[in-house]
Design a protein around this motif. Sequence first.
Motif, PDB file in Angstrom:
ATOM      1  N   ASP A   1      -1.133   0.070  -2.645  1.00  0.00           N
ATOM      2  CA  ASP A   1       0.280  -0.251  -2.482  1.00  0.00           C
ATOM      3  C   ASP A   1       0.995  -0.139  -3.826  1.00  0.00           C
ATOM      4  O   ASP A   1       0.422  -0.422  -4.888  1.00  0.00           O
TER       5      ASP A   1
ATOM      6  N   PHE B   1      -0.832   3.169   3.664  1.00  0.00           N
ATOM      7  CA  PHE B   1      -2.065   3.156   4.444  1.00  0.00           C
ATOM      8  C   PHE B   1      -3.071   4.219   3.992  1.00  0.00           C
ATOM      9  O   PHE B   1      -4.161   4.289   4.547  1.00  0.00           O
TER      10      PHE B   1
ATOM     11  N   HIS C   1      -6.047   3.793   8.989  1.00  0.00           N
ATOM     12  CA  HIS C   1      -6.010   5.154   8.448  1.00  0.00           C
ATOM     13  C   HIS C   1      -7.067   6.034   9.106  1.00  0.00           C
ATOM     14  O   HIS C   1      -6.835   7.228   9.320  1.00  0.00           O
TER      15      HIS C   1
ATOM     16  N   LYS D   1      -6.248  -1.835   6.665  1.00  0.00           N
ATOM     17  CA  LYS D   1      -5.635  -0.573   6.238  1.00  0.00           C
ATOM     18  C   LYS D   1      -6.597   0.596   6.422  1.00  0.00           C
ATOM     19  O   LYS D   1      -6.205   1.667   6.906  1.00  0.00           O
TER      20      LYS D   1
END
Length: 539
Positions: free
Chosen positions: A430, A426, A297, A293
Amino acid sequence: MEVGAEAFAQLLPRLRRRIRRAAFVESNLCVTNLHVSTIPNSDFVPSLFDSPGERYLKTRQSVQRFTVTQLGKCCFYTKYFSFHFRYVVHSYNFFLFPSMLGVRDVEFTLSASSIQFLSHYGFDYNKFLKDGIPYMNEVQEKILRQHLLAGSWTFHSTANRDVLRKVIDEVTCWIAVAEEEETMILQDLSDYHVLEVQLVLRQALQNVWTEPLGSKKVMVKKVSPQHRQLLENSSCDPCQAELILLSARGFTNLFQILVEAKKPLVGHNMLMDLMHLHDKFYKPLPESYEEFKRNIHNLFPVLIDTKTVTKSMKKNYLFPRVSSLSEVYAVLCSSSLNPKDPLWPVIALASDCSRYAEKESPHEAGYDAFLCGSAALGRNKTLFCFVFWFSDAVEADPSFSQYLTVLAEHVNQVNFIRGGVSSINFSGEDAPCHRPPALVVHVQGWPGLNERQIYQEFKGLCRFDVRRLSKNQFILLSNKYKHVRLVLRDYKHHPHLQVSVYRHWRHSPRVNCLLQVSGIVALWSLLAFVLGGAPSCSL
């Protein structure tokens, strides 16, 4: 516009300019498999039991086995025309094939269903195999660089070897009778073979020098070893290591341009696409989900998944229940969605990329990229604009940056198919899981029942994911409350399957084990107290 290895190098400067001018870039991939898995409860199938980290590890194994055959990329940039924004689209369809200049042959898997599916929609496997643009990630590039410096590189293409063998035989016969400084011209070479021919000839014959003449010719000169050494040290040598790496990187050069530009990247159901981009053009996928992630990003700070936006539209704006990219595009281009009759953005395909305006090409990467970008902006009505017109701050002609403001809650939220969360964030943590309660099935008088049989039992009524809890208990998970209510009602009096809502304190094997151990300990403590206290009572 279709682009293969022959045309890619010449087109790269133009692509760089268009990406830098773009308001956003849309990307879509075709790969050599259709799904992570199609077998329920297999090791690779997406499951409602999956956390984002577990799903990532499953998908990672699939991404590492399969390769990208085609990558579609659309650059959308704005022109202000007649007091309104007009979006001009440059659409490209790149055929890709792993770089064969290296120390290890690249292996990948093809699924029969994927070959049949893509063939049905006219995919040209000859272009993929014969004219695919090479690519490599940073680890492969580092290894190639080391072997170029050591002179231990090799080719792995059988087709290339046939061409190279013919060239070596021709040059060997010529050089046996040639004088020093005499030259010969090799003609009718493809752009892709020009560099390879020079590298192989220089490695095989120590008394030759080569130079490219245009795009399809190579000049071969017979030279002395001393002259050869001087030429090799020249800064003008077209076969220097950096130029070889530039050619071997191929499409990775465009990927790096896209990363440096930091343009918003748009896709549809784009999790697997992002994983392939990371694995094929950046670095092998890490084992850590959080590291993946962070890497994505850093590469693409602004992601927009049209699937995530569409799901929100269904919930908040009564958007028609459509799922596929072509269905979303058709709805947005229909006359049924026109809440305030606004001046919708106009989208026009550039003159050199007009094929998709004349003919539909479903499941072609470039066409799907065009559909997705158009679904994000719209043809007459756009997904972004649809959200915009239901907001309070309405302007007659919003720019793309204003669309991003309206869509702020969806930026960097990538759709998560059939899992514990609805999307992956991202740019942060979450979101917690929100789904219907799990059900537990207690089996009585039906010995030997397994997960597959439980799945088939409920499949006719509704879809559940199944996991074994104990010898005669299974957990069912659904993403729809109505399915939970339906099963609880219809299986209330089933003779062999007792269905109830899962309660952790009641059904968890660990909790049950802990309670049993605690009960045994308590019983022994009580027994020890009673037996230990009996003598003192008698006194």
